[in-house]
Design a protein around this motif. Structure first.
Motif, PDB file in Angstrom:
ATOM      1  N   GLY A   9      41.833  29.132  37.081  1.00 13.65           N
ATOM      2  CA  GLY A   9      42.846  29.652  36.149  1.00 13.65           C
ATOM      3  C   GLY A   9      42.365  30.910  35.448  1.00 13.65           C
ATOM      4  N   ALA A  10      41.680  31.782  36.194  1.00 10.43           N
ATOM      5  CA  ALA A  10      41.044  32.966  35.573  1.00 10.43           C
ATOM      6  C   ALA A  10      41.972  34.182  35.531  1.00 10.43           C
ATOM      7  N   GLY A  11      43.242  33.989  35.885  1.00  7.92           N
ATOM      8  CA  GLY A  11      44.159  35.132  35.874  1.00  7.92           C
ATOM      9  C   GLY A  11      44.671  35.481  34.488  1.00  7.92           C
ATOM     10  N   THR A  12      44.531  34.555  33.552  1.00  4.72           N
ATOM     11  CA  THR A  12      45.121  34.764  32.218  1.00  4.72           C
ATOM     12  C   THR A  12      44.223  34.129  31.143  1.00  4.72           C
ATOM     13  N   GLY A  13      44.531  34.465  29.908  1.00  7.96           N
ATOM     14  CA  GLY A  13      44.021  33.737  28.737  1.00  7.96           C
ATOM     15  C   GLY A  13      42.515  33.549  28.663  1.00  7.96           C
ATOM     16  N   ILE A  14      42.117  32.351  28.289  1.00  4.07           N
ATOM     17  CA  ILE A  14      40.708  32.025  28.054  1.00  4.07           C
ATOM     18  C   ILE A  14      39.885  32.211  29.338  1.00  4.07           C
ATOM     19  N   GLY A  15      40.435  31.775  30.471  1.00  3.82           N
ATOM     20  CA  GLY A  15      39.717  31.872  31.748  1.00  3.82           C
ATOM     21  C   GLY A  15      39.428  33.319  32.108  1.00  3.82           C
ATOM     22  N   LYS A  16      40.414  34.192  31.931  1.00  5.92           N
ATOM     23  CA  LYS A  16      40.226  35.607  32.252  1.00  5.92           C
ATOM     24  C   LYS A  16      39.189  36.224  31.314  1.00  5.92           C
ATOM     25  N   ASP A  17      39.308  35.957  30.038  1.00  5.24           N
ATOM     26  CA  ASP A  17      38.372  36.559  29.081  1.00  5.24           C
ATOM     27  C   ASP A  17      36.951  36.036  29.308  1.00  5.24           C
ATOM     28  N   LEU A  22      31.374  36.768  31.113  1.00  3.57           N
ATOM     29  CA  LEU A  22      30.237  36.266  31.900  1.00  3.57           C
ATOM     30  C   LEU A  22      29.764  37.314  32.910  1.00  3.57           C
ATOM     31  N   ALA A  23      30.722  38.049  33.491  1.00  2.85           N
ATOM     32  CA  ALA A  23      30.336  39.094  34.445  1.00  2.85           C
ATOM     33  C   ALA A  23      29.566  40.203  33.724  1.00  2.85           C
ATOM     34  N   LEU A  24      30.009  40.541  32.512  1.00  5.41           N
ATOM     35  CA  LEU A  24      29.318  41.598  31.750  1.00  5.41           C
ATOM     36  C   LEU A  24      27.908  41.171  31.348  1.00  5.41           C
TER      37      LEU A  24
END
Ligand SMILES: NC(=O)c1ccc[n+]([C@@H]2O[C@H](COP(=O)([O-])OP(=O)(O)OC[C@H]3O[C@@H](n4cnc5c(N)ncnc54)[C@H](OP(=O)(O)O)[C@@H]3O)[C@@H](O)[C@H]2O)c1
Length: 263
Positions: A9-17, A22-24
């Motif tokens: 669910g990484a397309g929006t909201g908490i998952g995306k942020d 984490l990538a940064l």
């Protein structure tokens, strides 16, 4: 130590942020979305922000999508995907209750089992379940959601004890957000008005309920996901995570009080 972290669910909201945060921090992030269209949009955003995310479609309710993750050496699984559903338990269609349990509990656990196969074989790994403070105290008119998160929190706590007993260095933790403005709560509270009609027990209260819900979430919701994303980063990077990570802390405190006073 840099980790391979899969987020649902990484397309929006908490998952995306969480994916960007984490990538940064240098982790390899597998940012998955329910649909191909969401993956396309996320790819554009990642390119524009100059952040490396490996993005692909993972609908957690589809077995073939779930099995595909076995190909990755996942160190951390962030079970973030979830849906909301509201309405009184006195009249909500049981199919809606089954559907939310399918996504928030059964599909989440089925995906976790796939990830655990690799983790147990490699003797390391962390599984994080994004539950909710709604999984600590019952939330009237949000009970389909609240019950699914109660079950998920119980599952996470139980699985943690089982994995401790297995002694394969598998860590399990719960992420318990309070109300955060992502649009999720508005969609969830509105869902019941799609089916509540003149014959609903609460039809005469519907307008007052809508007003109260809007005001409540406007007052309660944290405006940013930053607090809960910080907790996710802590849990993902910990060698021995705590059982529960809550944000905003004041809402977590309120829930503790509510439990002490027997809600
Ligand atoms: N925001 C809050 O106040 C709050 C509070 C407590 C807990 N939470 C939990 O935090 C998590 C993230 O919520 P959010 O606030 O960031 O809302 P959100 O933006 O709606 O995030 C939920 C994500 O899960 C995805 N999803 C739903 N069903 C899926 C499926 N079958 N397979 C894969 N992905 C699926 C959604 O995709 P679609 O957009 O396509 O539906 C969406 O991208 C959820 O588990 C939620 O229960 C949120």
């Amino acid at each position: 130590m840099k980790k391979t972290i899969l987020i649902t669910g990484a397309g929006t909201g908490i998952g995306k942020d969480a994916a960007f945060a984490l990538a940064l921090r240098g982790h390899r992030v597998l940012a998955t979305t329910q649909t191909e269209a969401q993956s396309d949009v996320l790819r554009i955003e990642a390119t524009n922000r100059n952040v490396v995310l490996e993005i692909f479609k993972l609908d957690i309710t589809l077995e073939a999508d779930r099995e595909a993750i076995a190909a990755y050496p996942i160190d951390v699984l962030l079970n973030n995907a979830g849906m909301g559903e509201s309405g009184s338990l006195a009249e909500v269609d049981m199919q809606r209750v089954r559907q939310i349990f399918e996504v928030n509990l059964f599909a989440t656990l089925a995906l976790t089992q796939v990830a655990l196969r690799g983790m147990i074989a490699r003797e390391k790994g962390t599984v994080l379940f994004v539950s909710s403070i709604a999984g600590r105290v019952p939330m009237p008119f949000l009970m389909p959601y609240s019950m699914s998160k109660f079950a998920l929190s119980a599952a996470g706590a139980g699985l943690r004890a089982e994995m401790d007993q297995l002694k394969k260095n598998i860590q399990i933790a719960l992420i318990e957000p309070g109300a955060i403005h992502t649009g999720f709560n508005q969609a969830m509270t509105n869902s019941k008005y799609q089916w509540m009609n003149a014959s609903s027990y609460f039809a005469h209260q519907a307008e007052a309920m809508k007003k109260k819900e809007r005001a409540t979430f406007k007052f309660l919701e944290a405006r940013s996901t930053q607090g809960i994303v910080n907790q996710i980063v802590k849990a993902a990077e910990a060698s021995r995570p705590k059982l529960r990570y809550v944000s905003p802390w004041i809402q977590g405190f309120g829930i503790r009080l509510a439990r002490i006073f027997g809600v």
